[in-house]
Design an enzyme around this catalytic site. Structure first.
Site, PDB file in Angstrom:
ATOM      1  N   LYS A 149       1.144   4.005  -3.115  1.00 21.46           N
ATOM      2  CA  LYS A 149       0.757   5.402  -2.906  1.00 21.46           C
ATOM      3  C   LYS A 149       1.943   6.342  -3.117  1.00 21.46           C
ATOM      4  CE  LYS A 149      -3.642   5.089  -1.872  1.00 21.46           C
ATOM      5  NZ  LYS A 149      -4.669   5.743  -2.713  1.00 21.46           N
ATOM      6  N   TYR A 169       0.822  -1.204   0.000  1.00 21.91           N
ATOM      7  CA  TYR A 169       0.000   0.000   0.000  1.00 21.91           C
ATOM      8  C   TYR A 169       0.863   1.263   0.000  1.00 21.91           C
ATOM      9  CZ  TYR A 169      -3.555   3.353   1.572  1.00 21.91           C
ATOM     10  OH  TYR A 169      -4.394   4.438   1.683  1.00 21.91           O
TER      11      TYR A 169
END
Length: 245
Positions: free
Chosen positions: A158, A154
């Site tokens: 990002k 994640y």
């Protein structure tokens, strides 16, 4: 144009609008006068209800990591006359410690979070170049800046948005295209709702202002998509209440 009028009549394409923060962003944009094309992947009764109240909301279902879907979302927005802003909010997490993380989870997180952003940017920029104007807002995370145990996929996906945003801004600055990354901390909506209460407490203690409000982040995203933010470009805005380690 200032305040609420800075979004009046603007066409905004929004991803991840079916629930959580995305749904709040959609409502905020509509309340401020924007016309919104809202993409979602799975059925959303809440978004359906919002559409019943707002005829200026156009629903668009599909997986934005599929090129045809990303292209069609942009085309649908363009069909309203122009595309003033794209807000890329769609994102998933597959949390696991690095040594235990299946390759399939890593790939899927990057497929949705980063490939989807690339495809949408590719097609949105083409429209924005022709009209000599456009804003792209990428929703990132504090994890992309500070890291977060158990979120290698994640956080990395990002963080990739930061490089994408800065590059798009440099490549198309002569065409009136502006980009910005909005990186919230822990929120009271979306992925934050699914966290273990112990983790929530720990994160809240590391933020000077505690847990963030989805409503406030939605307002910030709406501002960044508005004409009032036209001089903000190629930056990462931390909206995490002063998160520290």
């Amino acid at each position: 144009m200032t305040g609420r009028d800075s979004l009046a009549g603007r066409v905004v394409a929004l991803t991840g609008a079916g629930r959580g923060l995305g749904l709040q962003i959609a409502g905020t944009l509509l309340d401020r006068g924007a016309r919104v094309v809202a993409n979602y992947r799975t059925p959303s009764p809440d978004l359906d209800q919002l559409a019943e109240k707002h005829p200026e909301l156009v629903l668009h279902q599909g997986d934005i990591a599929v090129e045809e879907t990303a292209a069609d979302l942009v085309a649908t927005a363009r069909g309203l006359g122009r595309l003033d802003a794209l807000i890329h909010n769609a994102g998933i997490a597959r949390d696991q410690l690095l040594v235990r993380m299946p390759v399939e989870d890593w790939d899927e997180v990057h497929r949705v979070n980063l490939r989807g952003a690339f495809l949408l940017s590719k097609y949105a920029v083409r429209v924005m170049m022709r009209q000599r104007y456009g804003r792209i807002v990428y929703l990132s995370s504090g994890a992309a800046i500070l890291g977060n145990a158990g979120q290698a996929a994640y956080a990395a996906s990002k963080a990739g948005l930061h490089g994408l945003s800065a590059t798009v801004a440099q490549e198309y600055r002569g065409y009136g295209v502006r980009t910005v990354v909005l990186a919230p901390g822990l929120l009271d909506t979306g992925l934050g709702e699914a966290l273990d209460p112990r983790i929530v407490r720990e994160k809240a203690e590391r933020s000077m202002l505690g847990i963030g409000s989805g409503e406030r982040i939605a307002a910030t995203a709406a501002f960044l998509a508005s004409a009032d933010a036209d001089y903000i470009n190629a930056v990462v805005i931390r909206a995490d209440g002063g998160l520290v380690y």
